[in-house]
Design a protein around this motif. Structure first.
Motif, PDB file in Angstrom:
ATOM      1  N   LEU A 107      -5.501  18.436  -1.049  1.00  0.00           N
ATOM      2  CA  LEU A 107      -4.162  18.161  -0.640  1.00  0.00           C
ATOM      3  C   LEU A 107      -4.254  18.223   0.833  1.00  0.00           C
ATOM      4  O   LEU A 107      -5.010  18.388   1.789  1.00  0.00           O
ATOM      5  CB  LEU A 107      -3.489  19.420  -0.868  1.00  0.00           C
ATOM      6  N   GLU A 108      -3.176  17.580   1.547  1.00  0.00           N
ATOM      7  CA  GLU A 108      -2.890  17.201   2.806  1.00  0.00           C
ATOM      8  C   GLU A 108      -2.586  18.702   3.678  1.00  0.00           C
ATOM      9  O   GLU A 108      -3.098  18.800   4.894  1.00  0.00           O
ATOM     10  CB  GLU A 108      -1.502  16.741   3.218  1.00  0.00           C
ATOM     11  N   SER A 109      -2.552  19.916   2.822  1.00  0.00           N
ATOM     12  CA  SER A 109      -2.757  21.107   3.393  1.00  0.00           C
ATOM     13  C   SER A 109      -4.079  21.589   3.606  1.00  0.00           C
ATOM     14  O   SER A 109      -4.188  22.716   4.479  1.00  0.00           O
ATOM     15  CB  SER A 109      -1.903  22.091   2.744  1.00  0.00           C
ATOM     16  N   MET A 147       1.153  22.004 -12.043  1.00  0.00           N
ATOM     17  CA  MET A 147       2.064  21.075 -11.730  1.00  0.00           C
ATOM     18  C   MET A 147       2.014  20.762 -10.291  1.00  0.00           C
ATOM     19  O   MET A 147       2.533  21.696  -9.487  1.00  0.00           O
ATOM     20  CB  MET A 147       3.597  21.421 -12.382  1.00  0.00           C
ATOM     21  N   LEU A 148       1.408  19.715  -9.924  1.00  0.00           N
ATOM     22  CA  LEU A 148       1.383  19.252  -8.353  1.00  0.00           C
ATOM     23  C   LEU A 148       2.675  18.241  -8.199  1.00  0.00           C
ATOM     24  O   LEU A 148       2.595  17.267  -8.695  1.00  0.00           O
ATOM     25  CB  LEU A 148       0.245  18.787  -8.227  1.00  0.00           C
ATOM     26  N   GLN A 149       3.522  18.815  -7.324  1.00  0.00           N
ATOM     27  CA  GLN A 149       4.713  17.970  -6.832  1.00  0.00           C
ATOM     28  C   GLN A 149       4.705  17.704  -5.595  1.00  0.00           C
ATOM     29  O   GLN A 149       4.642  18.739  -4.745  1.00  0.00           O
ATOM     30  CB  GLN A 149       5.900  18.554  -7.499  1.00  0.00           C
ATOM     31  N   ARG A 150       5.295  16.345  -5.125  1.00  0.00           N
ATOM     32  CA  ARG A 150       5.335  16.052  -3.880  1.00  0.00           C
ATOM     33  C   ARG A 150       6.641  16.600  -3.302  1.00  0.00           C
ATOM     34  O   ARG A 150       6.617  17.136  -2.352  1.00  0.00           O
ATOM     35  CB  ARG A 150       5.454  14.426  -3.676  1.00  0.00           C
ATOM     36  N   SER A 151       7.763  16.836  -4.032  1.00  0.00           N
ATOM     37  CA  SER A 151       8.951  17.438  -3.753  1.00  0.00           C
ATOM     38  C   SER A 151       9.479  17.785  -5.242  1.00  0.00           C
ATOM     39  O   SER A 151       9.230  17.550  -6.231  1.00  0.00           O
ATOM     40  CB  SER A 151      10.049  16.339  -3.076  1.00  0.00           C
ATOM     41  N   ASP A 163       2.985  19.792  -2.648  1.00  0.00           N
ATOM     42  CA  ASP A 163       1.964  19.379  -1.551  1.00  0.00           C
ATOM     43  C   ASP A 163       1.983  17.860  -1.510  1.00  0.00           C
ATOM     44  O   ASP A 163       2.340  17.451  -2.804  1.00  0.00           O
ATOM     45  CB  ASP A 163       0.722  20.182  -1.423  1.00  0.00           C
ATOM     46  N   ARG A 164       1.308  17.333  -0.854  1.00  0.00           N
ATOM     47  CA  ARG A 164       1.029  15.859  -0.954  1.00  0.00           C
ATOM     48  C   ARG A 164      -0.527  15.732  -1.088  1.00  0.00           C
ATOM     49  O   ARG A 164      -1.364  16.401  -0.690  1.00  0.00           O
ATOM     50  CB  ARG A 164       1.476  15.023   0.343  1.00  0.00           C
ATOM     51  N   ILE A 165      -0.989  14.625  -1.682  1.00  0.00           N
ATOM     52  CA  ILE A 165      -2.302  14.354  -1.971  1.00  0.00           C
ATOM     53  C   ILE A 165      -3.088  13.576  -0.861  1.00  0.00           C
ATOM     54  O   ILE A 165      -2.212  12.568  -0.445  1.00  0.00           O
ATOM     55  CB  ILE A 165      -2.530  13.534  -3.496  1.00  0.00           C
ATOM     56  N   ASN A 170       8.453  -0.958 -19.073  1.00  0.00           N
ATOM     57  CA  ASN A 170       7.217  -1.678 -19.581  1.00  0.00           C
ATOM     58  C   ASN A 170       6.553  -0.908 -20.499  1.00  0.00           C
ATOM     59  O   ASN A 170       5.871   0.036 -20.069  1.00  0.00           O
ATOM     60  CB  ASN A 170       6.267  -1.970 -18.036  1.00  0.00           C
ATOM     61  N   TYR A 171       6.544  -1.339 -21.587  1.00  0.00           N
ATOM     62  CA  TYR A 171       5.767  -0.524 -22.624  1.00  0.00           C
ATOM     63  C   TYR A 171       4.000  -0.727 -22.443  1.00  0.00           C
ATOM     64  O   TYR A 171       3.166  -0.022 -23.235  1.00  0.00           O
ATOM     65  CB  TYR A 171       5.989  -1.000 -23.954  1.00  0.00           C
ATOM     66  N   GLU A 172       3.591  -1.674 -21.700  1.00  0.00           N
ATOM     67  CA  GLU A 172       2.273  -2.100 -21.629  1.00  0.00           C
ATOM     68  C   GLU A 172       1.638  -1.004 -20.617  1.00  0.00           C
ATOM     69  O   GLU A 172       0.495  -0.616 -20.785  1.00  0.00           O
ATOM     70  CB  GLU A 172       1.987  -3.373 -21.153  1.00  0.00           C
ATOM     71  N   ASN A 173       2.298  -0.718 -19.522  1.00  0.00           N
ATOM     72  CA  ASN A 173       1.698   0.164 -18.420  1.00  0.00           C
ATOM     73  C   ASN A 173       2.950   1.030 -17.915  1.00  0.00           C
ATOM     74  O   ASN A 173       3.920   0.643 -17.737  1.00  0.00           O
ATOM     75  CB  ASN A 173       0.990  -0.659 -17.470  1.00  0.00           C
ATOM     76  N   GLY A 174       2.405   2.412 -17.432  1.00  0.00           N
ATOM     77  CA  GLY A 174       3.267   3.082 -16.852  1.00  0.00           C
ATOM     78  C   GLY A 174       2.989   2.900 -15.259  1.00  0.00           C
ATOM     79  O   GLY A 174       2.170   2.054 -15.049  1.00  0.00           O
ATOM     80  N   TYR A 175       3.611   3.671 -14.526  1.00  0.00           N
ATOM     81  CA  TYR A 175       3.435   3.658 -13.110  1.00  0.00           C
ATOM     82  C   TYR A 175       2.660   4.524 -12.642  1.00  0.00           C
ATOM     83  O   TYR A 175       2.736   5.951 -12.878  1.00  0.00           O
ATOM     84  CB  TYR A 175       4.664   3.793 -12.205  1.00  0.00           C
ATOM     85  N   THR A 176       1.577   4.139 -11.875  1.00  0.00           N
ATOM     86  CA  THR A 176       0.524   5.146 -11.252  1.00  0.00           C
ATOM     87  C   THR A 176       0.349   4.661  -9.701  1.00  0.00           C
ATOM     88  O   THR A 176      -0.168   3.709  -9.476  1.00  0.00           O
ATOM     89  CB  THR A 176      -0.702   5.258 -11.812  1.00  0.00           C
ATOM     90  N   PRO A 177       0.626   5.565  -8.749  1.00  0.00           N
ATOM     91  CA  PRO A 177       0.311   4.944  -7.638  1.00  0.00           C
ATOM     92  C   PRO A 177      -1.130   5.001  -7.063  1.00  0.00           C
ATOM     93  O   PRO A 177      -1.665   5.577  -7.774  1.00  0.00           O
ATOM     94  CB  PRO A 177       1.050   6.229  -6.533  1.00  0.00           C
ATOM     95  N   GLU A 178      -1.380   4.304  -5.892  1.00  0.00           N
ATOM     96  CA  GLU A 178      -2.850   4.336  -5.363  1.00  0.00           C
ATOM     97  C   GLU A 178      -3.182   5.746  -4.897  1.00  0.00           C
ATOM     98  O   GLU A 178      -2.426   6.218  -3.776  1.00  0.00           O
ATOM     99  CB  GLU A 178      -2.914   3.275  -4.615  1.00  0.00           C
ATOM    100  N   PHE A 179      -4.296   6.363  -5.563  1.00  0.00           N
ATOM    101  CA  PHE A 179      -4.788   7.596  -5.037  1.00  0.00           C
ATOM    102  C   PHE A 179      -6.022   7.317  -4.310  1.00  0.00           C
ATOM    103  O   PHE A 179      -7.020   6.662  -5.119  1.00  0.00           O
ATOM    104  CB  PHE A 179      -4.952   8.523  -6.184  1.00  0.00           C
ATOM    105  N   PRO A 180      -6.168   7.761  -3.085  1.00  0.00           N
ATOM    106  CA  PRO A 180      -7.450   7.520  -2.301  1.00  0.00           C
ATOM    107  C   PRO A 180      -8.471   8.180  -3.094  1.00  0.00           C
ATOM    108  O   PRO A 180      -8.555   9.207  -3.430  1.00  0.00           O
ATOM    109  CB  PRO A 180      -6.987   8.124  -0.802  1.00  0.00           C
ATOM    110  N   GLU A 181      -9.738   7.716  -3.074  1.00  0.00           N
ATOM    111  CA  GLU A 181     -10.954   8.219  -3.474  1.00  0.00           C
ATOM    112  C   GLU A 181     -11.032   8.498  -5.192  1.00  0.00           C
ATOM    113  O   GLU A 181     -11.593   9.330  -5.753  1.00  0.00           O
ATOM    114  CB  GLU A 181     -11.442   9.484  -2.967  1.00  0.00           C
TER     115      GLU A 181
END
Length: 503
Positions: free
Chosen positions: A341-343, A218-222, A329-331, A157-168
């Motif tokens: 972070l979850e940590s 660089m914050l990575q989940r995995s 880590d996870r957000i 999709n050229y209109e929008n990339g993917y961004t997950p829902e981030f709390p707060e």
């Protein structure tokens, strides 16, 4: 109730006919036009491009350091040698290459800019497509007709990339940016930056921004598999200096295709060995006390997702110099000052870049119909990875997941031209890939990346037997697409298309 004026505004205002309409003026669409005007010079054609410029992906992405994730000797066209010194090229160089190709080969005058395809309806009675478009900034409706429709619009999709829902998310007081919508003249000099993600975009952004930012994390989940490659190909440089450029291009292209196939097969057949080799390459470029397993030991096998290629170890150099760091880590939530972070730790930052992936979109989101019946793309099967079951006079372009996109795009366009020439030589006006009976289905994109798995249900399927699967093997494809019979019993030809929709 719709008013007469509203009805009038929705009605197409013009009709123009072409033998072939190509959707998209990016890398694939320009290549398709070259194949068409070279192999089928008597065909009239136009390229319908939603944007105002040539280039597709390479015109859209403007983030720092944007570059290819494949070597340019295979990502470039087979018919136009890549002559620049860098094998892994930056975005502006690739965009110039595409534009120069369109200009030099006389393709540019065939492009209709700011022309977005909304729907396409096939009529068996007329043996043609009616294509409705929106033109200009005011999205005026217009109509084209064509005998053959070829979509080269990529798969996202050229209109929008993917961004997950981030709390707060709304609590963060700094800037939040998605790489697909990079602000012009963003000032990140001497600022702290967090790049969320671990894919090709993230590992490109980190070293590019680290040159001027105070620090980039660089914050990575995995973790992701990262492989260092030379920015310049010394063998290519040697060959280009000693043999004609066209021969050098073919030799380097063959070498790189072979190397890519070898690495893919090694990863599939001996994943433990592949992981050891990749890990050794990472260790070679980082300090001896760096915790490689924490940040560079993925949970999946090599090539379950695309490998991230980094030229001349630039990502690792930024880490070694202390200009960049990696956090695995996870957000938990965004905070006014950054990311918790979850940590329990908190990353304070001025800018957050959400390099969290793409939103995939099949055939540009076009509403496709055959004799009035809507085509459910998700229930269609792909014929040789280039056509859809029971959809007449239609093709789409999709690249390899384990090699350069253009390798497959060139083969697809070559095959389309073979079909068109076959039809002309026998007086046929229509064909349809006819799927008889049932068959097990697997996703057409054989990757386990999050952005692929999220959108798999929107895409056509591939089957488990020829010609209904995409083998992800360039040598095999080259033989079957260039030398295989056109009249294979699956493609059904007629002087008037008689097959409607359905699967």
């Amino acid at each position: 109730m719709t008013s007469p004026l509203e009805v009038l505004s929705l009605a197409p205002v013009q009709t123009e006919h072409f033998d072939v309409l190509i959707v998209g003026a990016g890398l694939s669409g320009i290549g398709a036009a070259h194949h068409l005007q070279t192999t089928c010079p008597n065909k009239t054609y136009a390229i319908l491009e939603a944007r105002s410029e040539i280039g597709g992906t390479w015109d859209l992405f403007r983030y720092p350091g944007v570059r290819s994730d494949s070597d340019m000797f295979t990502l470039g066209y087979g018919f136009r040698p890549w002559k620049e010194p860098k094998a892994i090229a930056d975005g502006p160089s690739i965009l110039k290459y595409i534009k120069d190709t369109a200009h030099e080969l006389g393709i540019q005058p065939h492009i209709r800019f700011q022309t977005k395809v909304v729907s396409a309806a096939w009529s068996s009675a007329a043996s043609r497509w009616s294509v409705v478009v929106e033109t200009g900034t005011d999205k005026q409706r217009a109509e084209y007709t064509c005998s053959f429709l070829y979509t080269c619009s990529g798969y996202y999709n050229y209109e929008n990339g993917y961004t997950p829902e981030f709390p707060e998310r709304e609590s963060f007081r700094g800037q939040i940016i998605h790489p697909q919508h990079w602000p012009e003249n963003l000032d990140y000099r001497d600022k702290r930056v967090v790049v969320i993600g671990s894919g090709a975009t993230a590992v490109t952004l980190v070293p590019a921004m680290a040159k001027d930012a105070a620090h980039v994390t660089m914050l990575q989940r995995s973790p992701t598999y990262i492989v260092t490659v030379p920015a310049q190909d010394v063998i290519a440089d040697f060959l280009r200096a000693h043999v004609p450029s066209s021969l050098a291009h073919r030799l380097v292209r063959t070498k790189n295709v072979g190397l890519a196939m070898f690495l893919f097969q090694l990863s599939r057949r001996a994943p433990k060995l592949a992981k050891r080799l990749i890990r050794a390459g990472v260790a070679q470029n980082l300090p001896a006390d760096f915790d490689i397993d924490a940040h560079f030991k993925p949970r999946y096998e090599p090539w379950d997702q695309r490998l991230c290629l980094i030229p001349d170890a630039d990502f690792f150099h930024a880490v070694k110099k202390g200009k960049a760091s990696i956090v695995t880590d996870r957000i938990a939530a965004f905070t006014p000052k950054g990311i918790k972070l979850e940590s329990g730790a908190e990353l304070e930052t001025d800018i957050i870049v959400t390099a969290t992936g793409l939103d995939l979109l099949a055939i540009g989101g076009i509403d496709l119909r055959v004799d009035g019946d809507p085509v459910d793309i998700s229930k269609s099967y792909t014929y040789k990875g280039v056509m859809l079951s029971n959809v007449p006079n239609f093709a789409f372009c999709v690249g390899y997941t384990n090699a350069s996109w253009t390798l497959r795009a060139d083969l697809s366009s070559d095959f389309v031209c073979r079909v068109l020439k076959y039809m002309d030589s026998r007086g046929f006006s229509a064909f349809v890939p006819k799927l008889d009976g049932s068959m097990d289905a697997v996703p057409i994109l054989d990757l386990k990346s999050g952005y692929v798995e999220r959108a798999a249900h929107r895409f056509p399927k591939q089957g488990t037997r020829a010609p209904w699967y995409l083998p992800q093997n360039y040598v095999f494809d080259r033989i079957t697409m260039k030398l295989g019979r056109i009249d294979d019993g699956v493609l059904r030809f007629s002087t008037r298309a008689t097959v409607g929709g359905g699967t």
